[in-house]
Design an enzyme around this catalytic site. Structure first.
Site, PDB file in Angstrom:
ATOM      1  N   MET A  67      -9.024   8.039  -0.019  1.00 44.32           N
ATOM      2  CA  MET A  67      -9.925   8.432   1.238  1.00 44.32           C
ATOM      3  C   MET A  67     -10.570   9.849   0.666  1.00 44.32           C
ATOM      4  SD  MET A  67      -7.763   7.105   4.254  1.00 44.32           S
ATOM      5  CE  MET A  67      -6.720   5.622   4.200  1.00 44.32           C
TER       6      MET A  67
ATOM      7  N   HIS B 117      -8.504   1.165  -3.813  1.00 42.93           N
ATOM      8  CA  HIS B 117      -9.351   0.841  -2.496  1.00 42.93           C
ATOM      9  C   HIS B 117     -10.042   2.127  -2.426  1.00 42.93           C
ATOM     10  CE1 HIS B 117      -9.469  -0.111   1.967  1.00 42.93           C
ATOM     11  NE2 HIS B 117     -10.815   0.072   1.450  1.00 42.93           N
TER      12      HIS B 117
ATOM     13  N   MET C 214     -11.604  -6.114   5.464  1.00 44.86           N
ATOM     14  CA  MET C 214     -10.680  -5.311   6.158  1.00 44.86           C
ATOM     15  C   MET C 214     -10.441  -6.047   7.614  1.00 44.86           C
ATOM     16  SD  MET C 214     -10.244  -2.643   4.534  1.00 44.86           S
ATOM     17  CE  MET C 214      -9.157  -1.583   5.648  1.00 44.86           C
TER      18      MET C 214
ATOM     19  N   SER D  63       0.907  -1.200  -0.106  1.00 46.49           N
ATOM     20  CA  SER D  63       0.046  -0.174  -0.040  1.00 46.49           C
ATOM     21  C   SER D  63       0.820   1.206  -0.143  1.00 46.49           C
ATOM     22  CB  SER D  63      -1.010  -0.068   1.147  1.00 46.49           C
ATOM     23  OG  SER D  63      -1.589   1.220   1.512  1.00 46.49           O
TER      24      SER D  63
ATOM     25  N   GLY E   7      -5.014  -4.370   6.232  1.00 44.15           N
ATOM     26  CA  GLY E   7      -4.613  -3.738   7.587  1.00 44.15           C
ATOM     27  C   GLY E   7      -4.064  -4.437   8.731  1.00 44.15           C
TER      28      GLY E   7
HETATM   29  C1  DX5 Z   1      -6.319   1.396   5.787  1.00 43.76           C
HETATM   30  C2  DX5 Z   1      -5.815   1.234   4.258  1.00 43.76           C
HETATM   31  C3  DX5 Z   1      -4.659   0.259   4.153  1.00 43.76           C
HETATM   32  C4  DX5 Z   1      -3.577   0.667   4.647  1.00 43.76           C
HETATM   33  C5  DX5 Z   1      -2.765  -0.501   5.418  1.00 43.76           C
HETATM   34  O1  DX5 Z   1      -7.553   2.315   5.782  1.00 43.76           O
HETATM   35  O2  DX5 Z   1      -6.897   0.741   3.554  1.00 43.76           O
HETATM   36  O3  DX5 Z   1      -4.472  -0.101   2.984  1.00 43.76           O
HETATM   37  O4  DX5 Z   1      -2.514   1.230   4.109  1.00 43.76           O
HETATM   38  O5  DX5 Z   1      -1.741  -0.014   6.205  1.00 43.76           O
HETATM   39  P1  DX5 Z   1      -0.901  -1.197   7.300  1.00 43.76           P
HETATM   40  O6  DX5 Z   1      -0.464  -2.342   6.583  1.00 43.76           O
HETATM   41  O7  DX5 Z   1       0.167  -0.301   7.800  1.00 43.76           O
HETATM   42  O8  DX5 Z   1      -1.990  -1.329   8.134  1.00 43.76           O
HETATM   43 ZN    ZN Z   2      -6.555  -0.345   1.461  1.00 45.38          ZN
END
Ligand code: DX5
Ligand code: ZN
Length: 215
Positions: free
Chosen positions: A36, A65, A136, A7, A175
């Site tokens: 987001m 995403h 998630m 990510s 996540g």
């Molecule tokens: C969270 C995102 C994830 C995030 C994961 O809302 O959708 O893709 O980047 O980060 P890590 O792997 O650090 O939990």
């Molecule tokens: Zn994500």
């Protein structure tokens, strides 16, 4: 075959092109792009322009995403920007079936996303229409959070629903994924592992990706 999707939310925003290239060289399978909107989740990250900006730096699938309200409004923008995979939250989509169909008509892989508090059966009505379900494993909005073990039960339920119907649907998790939680998710039935901080905190991206993949 287990896929790893770093990510870029955990990458360096001032040089995203190089970051994506480095992930490609390090053996990533997909590049995960977290969008987001400040509404569905509190932070605002970036939109389709980021996909357009990083597109020349890799041939890997760009996996977007969408953590946004009214995700159907974004489909054409991301398709034109060069996205390959687009996932929408079931909690944010009033017309989920129509939205999934529109993503596929636009020539992209379609994914639906379940928050940790959403039951697995919310995926059932569109399971035959999607390419992947993203379960998630944290509440969306921020990188670097701790894995929620309760999400494993949902992964198992999704795996059972998919296998029962013999569908070619992947289960993606996102996540708090590190080598330990990745293994738990794969055992529960996940096939695509998204990881932000666990990849970018390591100086050696290739090693980090291989460890998450379980090598
Ligand atoms: C969270 C995102 C994830 C995030 C994961 O809302 O959708 O893709 O980047 O980060 P890590 O792997 O650090 O939990
Ligand atoms: Zn994500």
């Amino acid at each position: 075959m287990i896929k790893v999707a770093p990510s870029i939310l955990a990458g360096d925003f001032s040089r995203m092109g190089e970051t994506v290239q480095a992930c490609d060289n390090a053996g990533a399978d997909w590049i995960h792009v977290d969008v987001m909107d400040g509404q569905f989740v509190p932070p605002i990250t970036f939109g389709h322009q980021m996909v357009e900006a990083i597109r020349p730096y890799t041939d890997l699938p760009l996996d977007v995403h969408l953590m946004v309200e009214q995700p159907e409004k974004q489909i054409a923008f991301f398709q034109q920007a060069g996205a390959d995979c687009l996932s929408v939250h079931v909690e944010a989509s009033a017309h989920l079936h129509r939205t999934v169909a529109a993503i596929k008509e636009a020539g992209m892989k379609a994914g639906i996303v379940l928050n940790p508090g959403t039951p697995a059966y919310a995926a059932e009505p569109v399971l035959a229409d999607v390419d992947y379900v993203l379960q998630m494993t944290v509440n969306p909005g921020f990188g670097g959070q701790s894995f929620i073990p309760g999400a494993l039960a949902n992964i198992k339920k999704l795996r059972a629903m998919i296998d029962e119907r013999q569908l070619p649907v992947d289960i993606q998790v996102d996540g708090g994924i590190n080598p330990t939680t990745a293994q738990q998710c794969v055992q529960a039935g996940a096939t695509i592992l998204v990881a932000g901080s666990a990849v970018f905190k390591e100086a050696d991206l290739a090693k980090a990706i291989a460890q998450i993949r379980g090598q």
